[in-house]
Design an enzyme around this catalytic site. Sequence first.
Site, PDB file in Angstrom:
ATOM      1  N   CYS A  39       0.801  -1.226   0.000  1.00  0.00           N
ATOM      2  CA  CYS A  39       0.000   0.000   0.000  1.00  0.00           C
ATOM      3  C   CYS A  39       0.834   1.275   0.000  1.00  0.00           C
ATOM      4  CB  CYS A  39      -0.886   0.025   1.238  1.00  0.00           C
ATOM      5  SG  CYS A  39      -1.905  -1.417   1.417  1.00  0.00           S
TER       6      CYS A  39
ATOM      7  N   ARG B 114       5.428  -0.160  -5.924  1.00  0.00           N
ATOM      8  CA  ARG B 114       5.387  -0.930  -4.683  1.00  0.00           C
ATOM      9  C   ARG B 114       4.441  -2.126  -4.784  1.00  0.00           C
ATOM     10  NH1 ARG B 114       7.367   2.053  -0.409  1.00  0.00           N
ATOM     11  NH2 ARG B 114       6.175   0.774   1.020  1.00  0.00           N
TER      12      ARG B 114
ATOM     13  N   TRP C 114      -3.101  -2.750  -1.457  1.00  0.00           N
ATOM     14  CA  TRP C 114      -2.737  -4.135  -1.737  1.00  0.00           C
ATOM     15  C   TRP C 114      -3.567  -4.954  -0.769  1.00  0.00           C
ATOM     16  CZ3 TRP C 114      -0.312  -8.512   0.315  1.00  0.00           C
ATOM     17  CH2 TRP C 114       0.294  -9.373  -0.612  1.00  0.00           C
TER      18      TRP C 114
ATOM     19  N   ASN D 175      -2.129   2.377   5.739  1.00  0.00           N
ATOM     20  CA  ASN D 175      -1.205   1.278   5.438  1.00  0.00           C
ATOM     21  C   ASN D 175      -1.011   0.499   6.726  1.00  0.00           C
ATOM     22  OD1 ASN D 175      -0.878   2.437   2.948  1.00  0.00           O
ATOM     23  ND2 ASN D 175       1.265   3.028   3.251  1.00  0.00           N
ATOM     24  N   GLY D 176      -0.945  -0.833   6.612  1.00  0.00           N
ATOM     25  CA  GLY D 176      -0.747  -1.643   7.814  1.00  0.00           C
ATOM     26  C   GLY D 176      -1.959  -2.529   8.048  1.00  0.00           C
TER      27      GLY D 176
ATOM     28  N   GLU E 216      20.181 -16.896  -5.732  1.00  0.00           N
ATOM     29  CA  GLU E 216      19.669 -15.594  -6.146  1.00  0.00           C
ATOM     30  C   GLU E 216      19.285 -15.616  -7.624  1.00  0.00           C
ATOM     31  OE1 GLU E 216      18.448 -13.086  -4.984  1.00  0.00           O
ATOM     32  OE2 GLU E 216      18.613 -11.562  -6.538  1.00  0.00           O
TER      33      GLU E 216
ATOM     34  N   LYS F  52      15.619 -14.843  -9.187  1.00  0.00           N
ATOM     35  CA  LYS F  52      15.403 -13.794 -10.195  1.00  0.00           C
ATOM     36  C   LYS F  52      14.626 -14.349 -11.371  1.00  0.00           C
ATOM     37  CE  LYS F  52      16.015 -11.103  -8.628  1.00  0.00           C
ATOM     38  NZ  LYS F  52      16.331 -10.467  -7.379  1.00  0.00           N
TER      39      LYS F  52
ATOM     40  N   GLU G  66      10.942 -15.175 -10.421  1.00  0.00           N
ATOM     41  CA  GLU G  66      10.126 -13.993 -10.128  1.00  0.00           C
ATOM     42  C   GLU G  66       9.600 -13.324 -11.391  1.00  0.00           C
ATOM     43  OE1 GLU G  66      13.036 -11.765  -7.620  1.00  0.00           O
ATOM     44  OE2 GLU G  66      11.346 -11.474  -6.284  1.00  0.00           O
TER      45      GLU G  66
ATOM     46  N   HIS H 175      23.132 -36.495  -4.482  1.00  0.00           N
ATOM     47  CA  HIS H 175      22.296 -36.920  -3.348  1.00  0.00           C
ATOM     48  C   HIS H 175      20.805 -36.773  -3.678  1.00  0.00           C
ATOM     49  CE1 HIS H 175      25.826 -37.458  -0.910  1.00  0.00           C
ATOM     50  NE2 HIS H 175      26.241 -36.239  -1.252  1.00  0.00           N
TER      51      HIS H 175
ATOM     52  N   LYS I 281       6.854  -4.660  -4.059  1.00  0.00           N
ATOM     53  CA  LYS I 281       8.240  -4.254  -3.805  1.00  0.00           C
ATOM     54  C   LYS I 281       8.598  -4.368  -2.325  1.00  0.00           C
ATOM     55  CE  LYS I 281      12.283  -2.579  -4.861  1.00  0.00           C
ATOM     56  NZ  LYS I 281      13.226  -3.609  -5.371  1.00  0.00           N
TER      57      LYS I 281
HETATM   58  O1  M6R Z   1      13.247  -4.675   0.912  1.00  0.00           O
HETATM   59  P1  M6R Z   1      13.829  -5.997   1.317  1.00  0.00           P
HETATM   60  O2  M6R Z   1      15.225  -6.186   0.853  1.00  0.00           O
HETATM   61  O3  M6R Z   1      13.701  -6.278   2.773  1.00  0.00           O
HETATM   62  O4  M6R Z   1      12.930  -7.069   0.576  1.00  0.00           O
HETATM   63  C1  M6R Z   1      13.098  -8.431   0.816  1.00  0.00           C
HETATM   64  C2  M6R Z   1      12.414  -9.275  -0.226  1.00  0.00           C
HETATM   65  O5  M6R Z   1      11.022  -9.099  -0.172  1.00  0.00           O
HETATM   66  C3  M6R Z   1      12.910  -8.947  -1.641  1.00  0.00           C
HETATM   67  O6  M6R Z   1      14.288  -9.100  -1.740  1.00  0.00           O
HETATM   68  C4  M6R Z   1      12.230  -9.851  -2.676  1.00  0.00           C
HETATM   69  O7  M6R Z   1      12.696 -11.160  -2.552  1.00  0.00           O
HETATM   70  C5  M6R Z   1      12.444  -9.282  -4.070  1.00  0.00           C
HETATM   71  N1  M6R Z   1      11.276  -9.517  -4.859  1.00  0.00           N
HETATM   72  C6  M6R Z   1      13.654  -9.830  -4.737  1.00  0.00           C
HETATM   73  O8  M6R Z   1      13.778  -9.581  -6.079  1.00  0.00           O
END
Ligand code: M6R
Length: 605
Positions: A2, A27, A75, A101-102, A482, A486, A489, A505, A600
Amino acid sequence: MCGIVGYIGKRDVAPLLLEGLQRLEYRGYDSAGVVITGPKATGLKMVKAKGRVRDLEAKVPKRFTGTTGIAHTRWATHGAPSDVNSHPHLDPENKVAVVHNGIVDNAQELRAKLEADGVVFASETDTEVITHLIARSEADTLEQKVRDALKVIEGTYGIAVMHADFNDRIVVARNGSPVILGIGEKEMLVASDVAALIAHTRQVVTLDDGEMATLKADDFRTYTTSGASTTATPETVEWEAASYDMGGHDTFMHKEISEQPDAVDRVLRGRIDDRFSTVHLGGLNLDPREARTIRRIKILGCGTSYHAGLIGAGLIESMARIPADAEPASEFRYRNPVVDPDTLYIAVSQSGETYDVLAAVQELKRKGARVLGVVNVVGSAIAREADGGMYVHAGPEVCVVSTKCFTNTVTAFALLALHLGRVRDLSVTDGKRIIEGLRKLPAQIEEILKTEEQIKEIAAEYAGAQSMMFIGRVRGYPVALEASLKLKEISYIHAEAYPASELKHGPLALIEPALPTVAIVPDDDLLEKNRAALEEIKARSGRILAVAHQEQAKADHTIVVPKNEDELDPILMGIPLQLLAYHTALAMGRDIDKPRNLAKSVTVE
Ligand code: M6R
């Protein structure tokens, strides 16, 4: 997740708020809304829409004018995305408007009480509870009405409130969800993220938890939820408004990948001390004597930040010889961890707002632990909550998936490891060697970015894959994790990462021509072991893409990256795989900057 933006001044408020909402789109959200009023007692005018900000804009009538307003991107948590569940929420008399928000944890209970009192709810949201509580307060001032409501609310909030009978002000409050005031000339703004402010002002005041503020066109004041005045000195935001534009790139992700040489240069700038072959990290608040007494380091983060923490733990162990490990903050906080006074805890977060990380920090602090933050967003909740730390200076990261911030965070960990190492047993010679390696990084990243065309061609081949495997050993394993995150996602291709040593294994059973493997193969002491894994995959007709320092005979493709010091190689090896994910997703026609179901900043549980 949000987003809030609000304005009080002389300008036509609706276009300004809609532009602010667009700045918050990155966001992640599913609906939006805006409420405005004018200086004359014209009442509140509201428009809400499920969907994008452009859908809201399309619904805004021609004569929707005013000089005060609050707006929101939602959101969904309580109640599905819909026009009616969008914020703002008004009371039945259309006097009080709230954006929030929250999460109100005791919303069910409060709702039941209000309904028993005859209140009819228009939406399914927890936020509407706040609106009714404010409307029902018999206090004489808007500030007191809001305070009365907050007294019974449990949970997290960043709220902005307007009232038709008090149309010279906006009242805001914060508990666990960011509220930032933007101080202008005869105008005031409020937002949950500086992105919505910096086109108008770079003078900001970030509220603390338990703080409220009253904004009038030419004045603001801050105070606690119990009414005591607080001092607020505006700070200047250093980020440029232009950072929130695509600057000629087709996506923010591409822009942010290409910004990495400059971003890494920024995290190093002013920190290297050649005289003592170390680095200065002023914000750590950890003197050398204290640094020598640390017996363990535990790094906490989520998603990409957790992966950066895994690499960070390896860097700390190898340079400072302090036992270190990383754990998802989301898991840590639920397993009643043993909190050890000799352990240094490090919270990692790009946004500095991720709820799971923030909650872990708060729990640790409650138990008396020392917590440092490695954070990108200056003044964010985690940065404020931590006892010290370092900013990673990546600049604003708008794309939902993190790229430049990952690289900068890992580089920041290399600085921290060097600093701790030099306070302890890392030799001057090794200190110098690492510093030389750090200085090479920006130019080496430039070199990697020049291989984009080759990576694009490889990506075209993998775009049809159902699933992909990523493998690496020791330093290479978090890079594999990572890279697989990526890819999944933004392309939605199923991907998993394994330590290369674990192949036989179990995961070897999956290997067949239809399952490509991406292997991290640095020229280090494990090169031959990694090559053996490639042999095993090839023997089962698996396709291999290697990211390596030299062509790999067993691989179908090799992306060759420049060699740095062994410890720093992971920083470089992740970069071509960001481009691989990017071009694979592009070839599949995905919405790269806004992948489905993701936000985000994950500011709720
Ligand atoms: O803002 P932050 O680094 O705390 O966010 C953590 C994760 O939510 C964030 O890294 C998420 O995995 C992303 N979508 C990665 O691309």
